[in-house]
Design an enzyme around this catalytic site. Structure first.
Site, short mmCIF file in Angstrom:
data_model
loop_
_atom_site.label_atom_id
_atom_site.label_comp_id
_atom_site.label_asym_id
_atom_site.label_seq_id
_atom_site.Cartn_x
_atom_site.Cartn_y
_atom_site.Cartn_z
N ASP A 468 0.86 -1.18 0.00
CA ASP A 468 0.00 0.00 0.00
C ASP A 468 0.90 1.24 0.00
O ASP A 468 1.90 1.29 0.74
CB ASP A 468 -0.90 -0.02 1.24
CG ASP A 468 -1.92 1.10 1.21
OD1 ASP A 468 -3.08 0.81 0.90
OD2 ASP A 468 -1.56 2.25 1.51
N ASN A 476 -2.62 12.93 -2.74
CA ASN A 476 -3.75 13.38 -3.56
C ASN A 476 -4.20 14.77 -3.18
O ASN A 476 -4.47 15.63 -4.03
CB ASN A 476 -4.93 12.41 -3.42
CG ASN A 476 -4.94 11.36 -4.52
OD1 ASN A 476 -4.33 11.55 -5.56
ND2 ASN A 476 -5.61 10.25 -4.27
N ASP A 485 -2.57 9.55 -9.63
CA ASP A 485 -2.59 8.53 -10.68
C ASP A 485 -1.19 8.26 -11.21
O ASP A 485 -0.81 7.12 -11.50
CB ASP A 485 -3.51 8.96 -11.83
CG ASP A 485 -4.97 8.92 -11.43
OD1 ASP A 485 -5.29 8.30 -10.40
OD2 ASP A 485 -5.80 9.52 -12.14
N GLU A 511 -5.07 2.63 -3.70
CA GLU A 511 -3.61 2.58 -3.71
C GLU A 511 -3.08 1.23 -3.24
O GLU A 511 -1.91 1.10 -2.90
CB GLU A 511 -3.06 3.70 -2.81
CG GLU A 511 -3.30 3.51 -1.32
CD GLU A 511 -4.67 4.04 -0.87
OE1 GLU A 511 -4.85 4.27 0.33
OE2 GLU A 511 -5.56 4.24 -1.74
#
Length: 615
Positions: A468, A476, A485, A511
């Protein structure tokens, strides 16, 4: 007397009756057509009257809606009908003027049309216009005008006038249809009478003529029966009148030609049977290719089918992979078949079949022996491959029949390869994550289920790495979702590059990433997980020219040799190790072996941490 003069005299009465019957039938038919045309004209007048009434009602409906609602939209039917009514009146007058067969009723009908037009004009000027103007001021003023019922009286008068005129036109229509039916009856009787008379005369003349010709034609009839019975080359003697001798000569010539035609028909039937058999094989090939689930299966089917569908040939089928590149041989049949080079193939350059007799000015390919035929396999503008066919014997050329068959085979092979390619693309789309290109949760669960079953059956080790991205939400929020992304794509590239052969790198969602490793034990997977962590930590990420800073991942490792678990529980166990890595400071690898050791000495965290500890 020549035979034709006798036959002429026998047919003369029949022709006279035919001419007389034709004249009478023509007269009856003309009367029927006129009656039908008059009835049609009356129907058109009735349709115009109905349209006129409908437009008047549309105007009244539009004004009523405007008065009630006050919305100008309700006046659209009123304006449309107002424009259409003058056309209706002109059309109706034109129709009445074109139909003068009613005599004195024409003046009455025209007067009725005038009254209707006057009433419509009065309603528009005395009712509609005041109501519209009053409604613009207030609804109460318009309601007062409506309550006077002047508009209703005018509309009732319009309906009455139109009903009266329609009734007269309906009566005219009934009279004209009755005349049309009467004329039809007369025409039918005339047809029956003329047909009966002609039939009777035809029978009489036929019997007389047959009696005269029976003796002379008996031999010819017998020969014809033998000919229709299947015998060939039947000849009759040429005797009697000149016409009968000519008939005998003609019959003999026809017998000769029929014999030749039968031979041609037999040959054609044989060819047709072979063609039907070939088409049945093509159908079988189509069914088999539709059932194929991979390119290898399709190649095996084509390797058996092409030699049978193109007998007496040898060849090679080249295939271009979806990712592009040069052509590669997919299959070959026959002997001494070589693979053409895509760079020098004129068939691929021109996008059409190339044969030796079609290369007058084009350069020769490197493998050109002067006899082969190449056809490109193109579907929707995409080159799928190339089919090279040559005669089996060196120095021979393909026949025109084989070239024709080759076109059909090429279309079938092209459709089959395009279908298999589409199946492969759809399969990849259904199991791939569109952003990263890794496998999705569906493929991960399928592979995990199969790997667990294999481990239960033969004891094959199975390990899972769950990783992760650390602080992904902060990334973000700071740099935007596009930057997030970009980070996902870079991490997935590292995972894909380091994933061993036979493993399943996947992105279940967000993620989160998972690497399924059949055949790998826990120590080897711990080493691989550490390599993954270091490779991600070494990334230098930028997006739109902005540095995103260091990106790290936390990894959890689990295997079935440490915990004998099912598929779903194995993933949960790997997530527990991942949660522990998050809790211990992120950017680290934690395995179930570490968790169990920590639990034994009592100094570590519990095996299961809440999901809020992630991120």
């Amino acid at each position: 007397m020549p035979l034709r003069r006798v036959l002429f005299l026998l047919q003369l009465p029949l022709w006279c009756v035919m001419l007389a019957s034709f004249g009478f039938l023509l007269h009856a038919l003309d009367a029927r057509v006129q009656a039908t045309a008059q009835a049609t004209q009356t129907r058109m007048q009735l349709e115009t009257l109905n349209g006129l009434l409908l437009h008047a009602l549309d105007m009244e409906t539009g004004v009523r809606g405007y008065v009630i609602a006050g919305n100008p939209v309700f006046l659209e039917p009123y304006h449309e009908a107002r424009q259409a009514l003058p056309v209706d009146f002109r059309t109706l007058r034109s129709q009445l003027g074109a139909d003068r067969s009613t005599g004195g009723a024409y003046a009455v009908d025209m007067a009725a049309v005038g009254r209707i037009e006057t009433l419509v004009t009065r309603w528009r000027t005395e009712v509609a216009a005041p109501e519209i103007a009053a409604r613009k001021v207030s609804a109460e003023t318009a309601a007062t005008i409506v309550a006077s019922q002047r508009g209703k009286k005018l509309l009732d008068a319009i309906r009455a006038e139109i009903h009266t005129l329609s009734a007269r036109q309906t009566a005219h229509l009934q009279q004209r249809e009755a005349r049309a039916v009467q004329h039809l009856h007369v025409l039918r009787v005339a047809l029956y009478g003329a047909g009966s008379a002609l039939l009777l005369l035809s029978v009489i003349t036929t019997l007389i003529g047959a009696g005269m010709l029976t003796r002379r034609l008996y031999a010819l009839t017998s020969a014809a029966l033998r000919l229709t019975g299947g015998e060939t080359r039947i000849m009759v003697p040429a005797r009697g009148p000149r016409e009968l001798r000519t008939l005998a000569y003609t019959f003999n010539a026809m017998s000769e030609r029929l014999h030749a035609s039968r031979q041609e028909a037999d040959a054609y039937a044989h060819d047709l049977a072979q063609r039907n058999e070939w088409m049945a094989r093509m159908g079988a090939l189509s069914d088999a290719m539709q059932a194929a689930r991979s390119l290898d299966e399709g190649a095996a089917i084509l390797a058996r089918a092409l030699p049978a569908l193109l007998p007496g040939t040898r060849g090679t089928l080249m295939h271009q992979r979806p990712e592009g590149g040069s052509l590669a041989p997919l299959l070959s049949w026959g002997e001494d078949s070589c693979a053409p080079a895509a760079e020098t193939c004129w068939s691929l350059r021109r996008g059409e079949m190339q044969a030796p007799d079609q290369r007058e000015f084009a350069l020769r390919c490197a493998e050109d022996n002067g006899t082969y035929v190449c056809t490109p396999l193109v579907s929707r503008g995409e080159t799928l491959g190339l089919l090279r066919v040559d005669a089996r014997q060196s120095g021979e050329t393909l026949t025109e029949e084989t070239r024709t068959l080759l076109l059909t085979v090429t279309r079938q092979v092209t459709l089959a390869l395009a279908s298999l390619g589409l199946q492969e693309r759809l399969l990849q789309q259904s199991v791939r994550d569109p952003l990263t290109g890794l496998y999705n949760r569906r493929r991960l669960e399928e592979d995990l289920r199969r790997a667990v079953q294999a481990g239960v059956q033969d004891g094959t080790p199975l390990s899972v790495i769950a990783l992760d991205i650390d602080h992904f939400k902060r990334l973000n929020d700071t740099f935007g979702h596009d930057a997030g992304d970009a980070a996902l794509v870079q991490v997935s590239a590292v995972l894909r590059d380091l994933a061993p052969l036979g493993s399943t790198p996947a992105r279940p969602g967000g993620e989160e990433f998972t690497l399924l490793l059949p055949g790998f034990d826990l120590p080897a997977v711990e080493v691989l997980a550490e390599h993954l962590r270091r490779a991600v930590e070494a990334l230098t990420l930028t997006h739109a020219g902005v540095a995103l800073g260091p990106v790290t991942v936390s990894l959890g490792v689990a295997d079935r040799t440490t915990v004998s678990l099912g598929a779903a529980t194995l993933l949960i166990t790997a997530d527990q190790a991942l949660y522990a890595a998050k809790h211990r400071g992120r950017n680290r690898v934690v395995s179930t072996r570490t968790l169990r050791a920590t639990a034994r000495d009592g100094s570590g965290m519990p095996d299961l941490l809440p999901s809020s500890s992630r991120r």
